[in-house]
Design a protein around this motif. Sequence first.
Motif, mmCIF file in Angstrom:
data_model
loop_
_atom_site.group_PDB
_atom_site.id
_atom_site.type_symbol
_atom_site.label_atom_id
_atom_site.label_comp_id
_atom_site.label_asym_id
_atom_site.label_seq_id
_atom_site.Cartn_x
_atom_site.Cartn_y
_atom_site.Cartn_z
ATOM 1 N N LYS A 78 -11.708 114.828 49.295
ATOM 2 C CA LYS A 78 -11.048 116.114 49.522
ATOM 3 C C LYS A 78 -11.759 117.234 48.773
ATOM 4 O O LYS A 78 -11.927 118.348 49.303
ATOM 5 N N THR A 239 -1.154 113.082 56.625
ATOM 6 C CA THR A 239 -1.345 114.209 57.551
ATOM 7 C C THR A 239 -2.767 114.167 58.118
ATOM 8 O O THR A 239 -3.559 115.109 57.948
ATOM 9 N N GLY A 242 -3.717 117.005 60.717
ATOM 10 C CA GLY A 242 -3.973 118.294 60.076
ATOM 11 C C GLY A 242 -5.325 118.321 59.383
ATOM 12 O O GLY A 242 -6.055 119.319 59.447
ATOM 13 N N MET A 243 -5.688 117.222 58.721
ATOM 14 C CA MET A 243 -6.999 117.131 58.077
ATOM 15 C C MET A 243 -8.116 117.206 59.113
ATOM 16 O O MET A 243 -9.147 117.847 58.883
ATOM 17 N N CYS A 246 -8.657 120.782 60.240
ATOM 18 C CA CYS A 246 -9.251 121.628 59.202
ATOM 19 C C CYS A 246 -10.776 121.562 59.226
ATOM 20 O O CYS A 246 -11.448 122.522 58.833
ATOM 21 N N LYS A 312 -2.503 123.000 52.347
ATOM 22 C CA LYS A 312 -1.470 122.039 52.747
ATOM 23 C C LYS A 312 -2.046 120.660 53.020
ATOM 24 O O LYS A 312 -1.515 119.655 52.531
ATOM 25 N N TYR A 313 -3.141 120.604 53.780
ATOM 26 C CA TYR A 313 -3.622 119.310 54.262
ATOM 27 C C TYR A 313 -4.669 118.666 53.348
ATOM 28 O O TYR A 313 -4.910 117.459 53.459
#
Length: 413
Positions: A78, A239, A242-243, A246, A312-313
């Motif tokens: 991340k 999630t 969502g990732m 992104c 968020k993600y």
Amino acid sequence: MDSEIDAKSCPTEPGFRTIAGFNPGLNWRDLLVHPDENWHIWGWMLCLLLILIIWIVTLVNITRHIRNYYDPSIQRHKLRVLLYPPVYATLAWFSYLRYDYSTTIRFFATLFESFAVFNLYICLQAYISPFREEAGDAKVPVRTKVLGLYPIRIKSKFGMHYRVITDILVFQYPIWAIIDALASIASEAKGYYCAETYNFHGAYVYLTIINFTSLSIILAALFTYLAVFEEEWKRGNITAHGMFWCVKGPIMIIFYFGDILLSILETKDVIKGTDGTQSGDDLAWPSAAVKNGVYVIIICTVMVVVSFMMLKYFGPQDAVLKHMEDDAPRMSGWMALVDGYLSYLPEFFHKVLLCGVDSYRLARKRAKLRARRRREMYTVGNNSTHALAPVISEDKRSSAGNNPLFQPRQEQV
């Protein structure tokens, strides 16, 4: 007008440097007195403002991770993905300053884009790892559709076969993106890049076609990957979708709207250049420079949205939850930076190498399976022949006994 025609011919003058475009020739007084004659500078300043917002949001998110670094196997990926929006947008902004060097500058932007795709996939694999260990050697079949259209059946979603095939389909994109960037630089240096128009005498049109194919392959692979492990995403409250958006969302928007659409508009003369008479610094802006400016504005705008989505993600929320549930230890801030960034490149090449090794192992495994099946078919065929042979002989003897022609002749006394 003649320079505009020459710019759209192919091949072009070899090399990168041109005398046109934004040097920048910045005159603040003229910018305020004649704002409508300095739109390129207004666009440049808008992108600079957007980049500042992107960096602030990204640094806040990175700081949150470093202060809550409880799950290195996931958080390291991340942290690496989080640098994708600010670095990509910053490099695009530099290309706004000198569009004639944009191909070279975007090579490094492409590197970060490729690394972001790689780390997205590895991060999703890290989330799936506990479920893979839970399944063990069990074969878990699943049925799904590629891009919701083509139905497929996977015999074991946790098996080596599906994992290696997906690795190949995903890793081909970052590898090709790097090759594409190098090919773009080389062809532009020789005058055969020709990005100003879709001309089949230049490399740009062919590289765009291959890019489109490569992007379609990885999209199909990742959409399928998300669908195959849908149950695991729900069980772990992950999630994943969502990732995915992104990282792949901005790539799709930039390629389809930035590369393809703007190139079509420039080819059809919808995007036009200027001769410098309407510019405060008297610099001519050919259509390629105007297209590049709009392209950079699209990139910066998209990356602002993505940086807020990543709060968020790609935040540390699940790591904090793991610490609360399992009392996971926290890694120091310095060690978190070392784990997240300094160990990245060796890990990247190690993973790509492992993908090649696994592909070789899979090929050998499939060859052995095919050879074993052929042996089994041959053995079954031979056994069936031997088993039927006595029956056939017995049938022949019985039929011969019933046939008077085969009766033995009796001697007459």
